[in-house]
Write a protein that holds these residues in place. Structure first.
Motif, short mmCIF file in Angstrom:
data_model
loop_
_atom_site.label_atom_id
_atom_site.label_comp_id
_atom_site.label_asym_id
_atom_site.label_seq_id
_atom_site.Cartn_x
_atom_site.Cartn_y
_atom_site.Cartn_z
N ASN A 67 53.32 14.66 -9.26
CA ASN A 67 54.25 15.12 -8.23
C ASN A 67 54.76 16.53 -8.48
O ASN A 67 55.84 16.90 -8.04
N GLU A 68 54.01 17.32 -9.23
CA GLU A 68 54.36 18.73 -9.50
C GLU A 68 53.52 19.63 -8.60
O GLU A 68 52.40 19.30 -8.22
N ILE A 69 54.05 20.81 -8.30
CA ILE A 69 53.32 21.79 -7.52
C ILE A 69 52.26 22.43 -8.43
O ILE A 69 52.57 22.86 -9.54
N SER A 70 51.01 22.47 -7.98
CA SER A 70 49.90 23.05 -8.74
C SER A 70 49.11 23.97 -7.83
O SER A 70 49.26 23.93 -6.61
N VAL A 71 48.25 24.78 -8.44
CA VAL A 71 47.41 25.71 -7.69
C VAL A 71 45.97 25.55 -8.15
O VAL A 71 45.70 25.55 -9.35
N VAL A 72 45.06 25.39 -7.21
CA VAL A 72 43.64 25.38 -7.52
C VAL A 72 43.05 26.65 -6.87
O VAL A 72 43.47 27.04 -5.78
N TYR A 73 42.14 27.32 -7.59
CA TYR A 73 41.59 28.58 -7.07
C TYR A 73 40.11 28.69 -7.42
O TYR A 73 39.62 28.05 -8.33
N ARG A 74 39.41 29.51 -6.62
CA ARG A 74 37.99 29.75 -6.84
C ARG A 74 37.84 30.98 -7.72
O ARG A 74 38.38 32.04 -7.43
N ARG A 75 37.12 30.82 -8.83
CA ARG A 75 36.90 31.92 -9.77
C ARG A 75 35.75 32.81 -9.28
O ARG A 75 34.97 32.41 -8.44
N LYS A 76 35.67 34.01 -9.83
CA LYS A 76 34.61 34.94 -9.45
C LYS A 76 33.23 34.41 -9.81
O LYS A 76 32.24 34.75 -9.16
N ASP A 77 33.14 33.56 -10.84
CA ASP A 77 31.84 33.02 -11.24
C ASP A 77 31.43 31.80 -10.41
O ASP A 77 30.40 31.20 -10.66
N GLY A 78 32.23 31.43 -9.40
CA GLY A 78 31.90 30.32 -8.51
C GLY A 78 32.52 29.00 -8.92
O GLY A 78 32.47 28.03 -8.16
N ASN A 79 33.09 28.91 -10.12
CA ASN A 79 33.74 27.69 -10.57
C ASN A 79 35.16 27.64 -10.03
O ASN A 79 35.61 28.53 -9.33
N TYR A 80 35.89 26.59 -10.40
CA TYR A 80 37.25 26.42 -9.93
C TYR A 80 38.22 26.46 -11.10
O TYR A 80 37.89 26.04 -12.20
N GLY A 81 39.42 26.98 -10.85
CA GLY A 81 40.47 27.00 -11.85
C GLY A 81 41.66 26.20 -11.34
O GLY A 81 41.85 26.03 -10.15
N LEU A 82 42.47 25.70 -12.29
CA LEU A 82 43.64 24.91 -11.94
C LEU A 82 44.84 25.45 -12.72
O LEU A 82 44.77 25.61 -13.93
N ILE A 83 45.91 25.74 -12.02
CA ILE A 83 47.16 26.18 -12.63
C ILE A 83 48.16 25.05 -12.49
O ILE A 83 48.47 24.61 -11.39
N VAL A 84 48.64 24.55 -13.66
CA VAL A 84 49.58 23.44 -13.68
C VAL A 84 50.87 23.94 -14.34
O VAL A 84 50.82 24.64 -15.35
N PRO A 85 52.04 23.59 -13.78
CA PRO A 85 53.29 24.05 -14.40
C PRO A 85 53.50 23.41 -15.78
O PRO A 85 53.09 22.27 -16.01
#
Length: 182
Positions: A161-179
């Motif tokens: 139930n926390e706010i998180s961010v998922v993003y597309r990396r330059k290499d085509g993979n995905y990243g996840l930012i978790v507080p």
């Protein structure tokens, strides 16, 4: 729907072009968004007929191909494979429902860059927008990001139930930012 048909190592045939366009237009029932299709028909060693297609729609890319000794059969097989993939993708979207209806309100504010650079005490607000964020799993967030064709997505993690961010990396993979929790 944009359909481009390319012929390799064979004569250009309007009958084949019309057949490909008719068959590929059947996939419109699975995706409502504008679809770009690139079909390549080729003959190899005078007996092997190949039909390949690449569909780009709604942030997804689907490829299908088939090889037989008859071009019309190859086209039918290729379209059947594309339809199966689209059905599977549509079912996957239907199955991914939020765990519960806990909805959070998030506000997005855009500031003028020059007001921040000059060091003024009050930055100038250009636009402010409030929207609700439904809880999603990480997989659902990645899928939503792909469907919306965005480079990142802010979401509420269904498990924490926390706010998180998922993003597309330059290499085509995905990243996840978790507080960080303390």
């Amino acid at each position: 729907m944009q359909i481009a048909v390319t012929f390799r190592h064979m004569e250009v045939s309007e009958a084949l072009r019309a057949y490909v366009e008719e068959k590929i237009s059947r996939v419109k029932k699975y995706i409502e968004e504008p679809i770009d299709a690139q079909a390549v028909l080729s003959v190899e060693k005078k007996i092997r007929h190949c039909a390949e297609v690449t569909l780009v729609a709604k942030g997804i890319t689907i490829k299908g191909s088939d090889e037989t000794n008859d071009m019309y059969a190859a086209i039918d097989g290729m379209v059947d494979k594309i339809e199966r993939q689209l059905k599977r993708y549509k079912e996957k979207i239907k199955r991914h429902k939020p765990v519960s209806e806990r909805v959070r309100q998030v506000e997005k504010t855009v500031f003028a860059a020059d007001s921040i650079d000059e060091g003024s005490p009050e930055p100038v607000v250009i636009r402010s927008q409030s929207f609700s964020v439904k809880p999603l799993s990480v997989e659902e967030a990645v899928m939503q990001m792909d469907l919306l064709n965005k480079t990142f997505l802010v979401f509420s993690d269904a498990s924490t139930n926390e706010i998180s961010v998922v993003y597309r990396r330059k290499d085509g993979n995905y990243g996840l930012i978790v507080p960080e929790t303390k």
